[in-house]
Scaffold this active site. Sequence first.
Site, mmCIF file in Angstrom:
data_model
loop_
_atom_site.group_PDB
_atom_site.id
_atom_site.type_symbol
_atom_site.label_atom_id
_atom_site.label_comp_id
_atom_site.label_asym_id
_atom_site.label_seq_id
_atom_site.Cartn_x
_atom_site.Cartn_y
_atom_site.Cartn_z
ATOM 1 N N GLU A 407 0.809 -1.214 0.000
ATOM 2 C CA GLU A 407 0.000 0.000 0.000
ATOM 3 C C GLU A 407 0.844 1.266 0.000
ATOM 4 O O GLU A 407 0.541 2.246 -0.683
ATOM 5 C CB GLU A 407 -0.944 0.000 1.206
ATOM 6 C CG GLU A 407 -2.086 -0.984 1.118
ATOM 7 C CD GLU A 407 -1.718 -2.409 1.491
ATOM 8 O OE1 GLU A 407 -2.575 -3.299 1.359
ATOM 9 O OE2 GLU A 407 -0.560 -2.621 1.917
ATOM 10 N N HIS A 474 -11.179 -5.830 8.861
ATOM 11 C CA HIS A 474 -11.839 -5.506 7.597
ATOM 12 C C HIS A 474 -13.139 -4.734 7.811
ATOM 13 O O HIS A 474 -14.004 -4.722 6.936
ATOM 14 C CB HIS A 474 -12.150 -6.785 6.802
ATOM 15 C CG HIS A 474 -10.952 -7.569 6.387
ATOM 16 N ND1 HIS A 474 -10.254 -8.375 7.255
ATOM 17 C CD2 HIS A 474 -10.310 -7.669 5.191
ATOM 18 C CE1 HIS A 474 -9.246 -8.947 6.616
ATOM 19 N NE2 HIS A 474 -9.256 -8.540 5.361
#
Length: 668
Positions: A407, A474
């Site tokens: 990322e 998540h």
Amino acid sequence: MSTETTQKIHFDYKRGDIKEETLLHLYKSMLKPRMIEEKMLILLRQGKISKWFSGIGQEAISVGITTVLDKEEYILPMHRNLAVFTTREIPLYRLFSQWQGKANGFTKGRDRSFHFGTQEFNIVGMISHLGPQFGVADGIGLANKLKGNNQVCAVFTGEGGTSEGDIHEALNVASVWQLPVLFCIENNGYGLSTPTDEQYNCENLADRGKGYGMESHIIEGNNILEVYSKVKSLVEDMRINPRPVLLEFKTFRMRGHEEASGTKYVPQDLMDEWEQKDPLINFENFLISENLITEIFIDELKAEIKVEIDANLDLAFNEDVIKANLTTELDDVFQNHIYQEFNPNKDTEELRLIDAISQGLKQAMRRHENSVIMGQDIAEYGGVFKITEGFLEEFGKERVRNTPICESAIVSAAMGLSIAGYKAIMEMQFSDFATSGFNPIVNYLAKSHYRWNQNADVVIRMPCGAGVGAGPFHSQTNEAWFTHTPGLKVVYPAFPYDAKGLIASAVEDPNPVMYFEHKALYRSIRQEVPTDYYTIKIGKAAILKEGNDITIITYGAGVHWALETLENNTHISADLIDLRTLAPLDTDAIYTSVKKTGRVIILQEDAMFGGLASDISAMISENCFEQLDAPIKRVASLNTPVPFAANLEEQYLSRGRFETSLLELLEY
């Protein structure tokens, strides 16, 4: 200079076919930064500058690389690369003004040292966190490859910086994508006071190139002709055969990490050894031995450079101290953007939230041919939520790019694309994973325009939120992290119509936008949505219901929880504000409603402490206190991580506590 001194040459200078004018250029280009540094050390002792990171002894690397690259090719230097700036012929008074925090510098007094960039000279400023520079270079390298302009870029770091995770991520991406980037490691022996044998456990950093499947070389960094010749040969070939190359330059830092730190931790015999390898003195002696320069030439050149330094210092010293201007400071956080409204057409179709985002994104990419989208599994697979399904077939693999799981490097690469004139869109597979890219988001994207007038034309899409049994890693809705960071815009739609218009506006906007997409709403919310391209202004809330009893302020999934509660309590007359955009915040809509109703409840899915509701509550208290008829009420989820089991997750969410809190406040 004595005859004995001029005879000491510690390098094997191989001139080859290098012209005399190039040799003299290389010498002059090393001498000028050396003389500037010597002057800066005097000014530092006199208290006329505040800090200095010395590159004395390392000039050959910067000069050699900068001389080889064309002026149109980007260089990403660090704080020991003064010679990059001087070889690119930046006016000295501007450099001196920069170091004194004055207006003729490059950062309007907002940053110091070499923490700046300039598009005029194709130099990209560093940040103190070091590692993201390599990822930004990836983005520039990708832009060059997409343009087919046969350009390379060069990026610097020290051997200490190579231990950062961003460096590894960026090198891997560059190798996978075969980007024309010259990764330059100045191995100068110490990371501040830590010697190399305490920093890495391999013989040479260049050996790491094998692990990345990348060409690598070791170069004697104090031998200007070796630097120039090898880099020139590599760059000429990289322009024809684009690929990344890792270079380790062996050199030494003759001064402290910065002057205040000194060099007492360095053994004296090591200092003596490297003093004999001074790149400037050795090359000077070589040129004398070749009868290319004389001591008279040297004295005259030094006198000429001294005059230039002194004259430019006078300009900088005589420049007024920068004046603080509140309006300017606030306005420069973002690049000025004149919103262009694209009105929706009358033809509509029923879309889910996920479809509206996909359609809006696809239409935005059609409109902006300079847009590139990057993310994990977004190409053939269409993304884990299938938002980019079909994008590869329409836009091709160059513009729809699967990324490795890295990322941070991709956020940085998005910044590099923006620097090179592209619009970058990144899918953060889950908003939770923004932690792995947090540094470049909050320190690079958010601060670049304020620091040196470089916008970050980047949209980061953030699938977020609980209610789908995804557990602690998540399910977060972490918007508060980013609303706290000046320089980021934060968008959080709750309906398909808004989602499509706001994703278009996010791509249109030249500033960095964090675009939150609630996963529980993806396939559960449907709405009639215009079929063509349209925009919705960022920073404008939506008033979904109007009433007189109370103001309900919320966003994201909270909007639907509030609507459900009002449907179950039809006697409640409420203003329901869907913020839609969290930064900038539509304070006018909030204050107008609160002053009308006198009661306010703020609903968020995020945990209570430090959330957006806290700041909105404080703002209302400060601006609408006299109109309030009851305390401000906040309703938020528990101060725990998001649990997995359905009954635990339901208990965690603020949804189940909103109705009770609303009724209590109305009865106050």
